[in-house]
Design a protein around this motif. Structure first.
Motif: not given
Length: 249
Positions: A79, A151, A154-160
């Protein structure tokens, strides 16, 4: 044909392992020539099946702990917020491999006492490197275009991470887990030097009494377990990667 030969080898290896664990006396005619001064050819001081179970408990316990820390650490250093810690994390993981397990046992015994705990600590440190490095490599190999697409959805960091990065990195992570498991199956034999229950007891008994038959029994069981478990983990890896539409590493 190749599949037939592979399955035949698996069955032969499994059959030999079961004989060694439960009916070693069937092989006494092969083991007796390896003994001296009419020493027993078959190890009977403890149940070989029980020792194998204790051996696997050490391996499984250490690998679970190593996997949790190594995967979490691999995620963290890939990250943006943790990238600066990659060199330090890699140095720590490398130290676990380069520091001799015997030395870890010697340092851990005064703090934890004899038994399973010093061995678990040594195996835990020994299993970190392959899982950590493969996690980092797997996450870093994810294409930037794929990440941009995630991205854009519309995915956030956790979803990605959970839906894209970890599934794509899974083959390499599983490969590191397989390597660490096989390493620890062999390394766990040293635990018997500090009274941990395992197959090292058979090998050490053979070394002390100059009984090659004991050494062969312990070594064969450890080797066969490593081969069969690695093979089984490979089959599970292939099934998982096929299920999620990926190719195994």
């Amino acid at each position: 044909m190749k599949l037939f030969v592979a399955n035949l080898f698996r069955l032969a290896a499994l059959a030999l392992l079961l004989i060694l664990l439960f009916r070693t006396e069937w092989l006494s005619f092969l083991l007796t020539p390896l003994t001296n001064n009419n020493a027993p050819a078959v190890y009977t001081q403890n149940s070989l099946a029980s020792l194998a179970a204790g051996h696997l408990q050490l391996v499984i316990g250490s690998i679970v702990c190593s996997a949790v820390l190594a995967v979490v650490g691999g995620i963290f250093v890939t990250r943006e917020s943790g990238a600066d810690f990659l060199p330090l994390s890699r140095a720590i993981a490398n130290a676990g491999q380069t520091f001799p397990p015997v030395a870890v046992l010697a340092l851990a015994v005064p703090a934890t006492g004899f038994g399973a705990m010093p061995t678990l600590i040594a195996l835990f440190l020994y299993g970190l490197l392959p899982i950590f490095e493969n996690t980092v490599a797997g996450l870093k190999q994810v294409s930037p275009q794929v990440l941009d697409a995630a991205d854009g959805m519309g995915m956030n960091g956790t979803q990605r991470l959970l839906r894209v990065e970890l599934p794509l990195a899974l083959p390499l992570i599983l490969e590191g887990l397989k390597v660490a498991t096989v390493i620890n199956i062999g390394t766990a034999t040293i635990g018997s030097t500090v009274a941990a229950k395992g197959l090292g007891e058979v090998i050490i008994a053979g070394l002390i009494s100059d009984n090659t038959a004991f050494i062969l029994q312990g070594g064969l069981i450890v080797g066969l377990m490593a081969v069969l478990i690695y093979d089984a983990m490979g089959l599970v890896e292939a099934a998982i990667t096929r299920r999620i539409g990926l190719r195994a590493a």
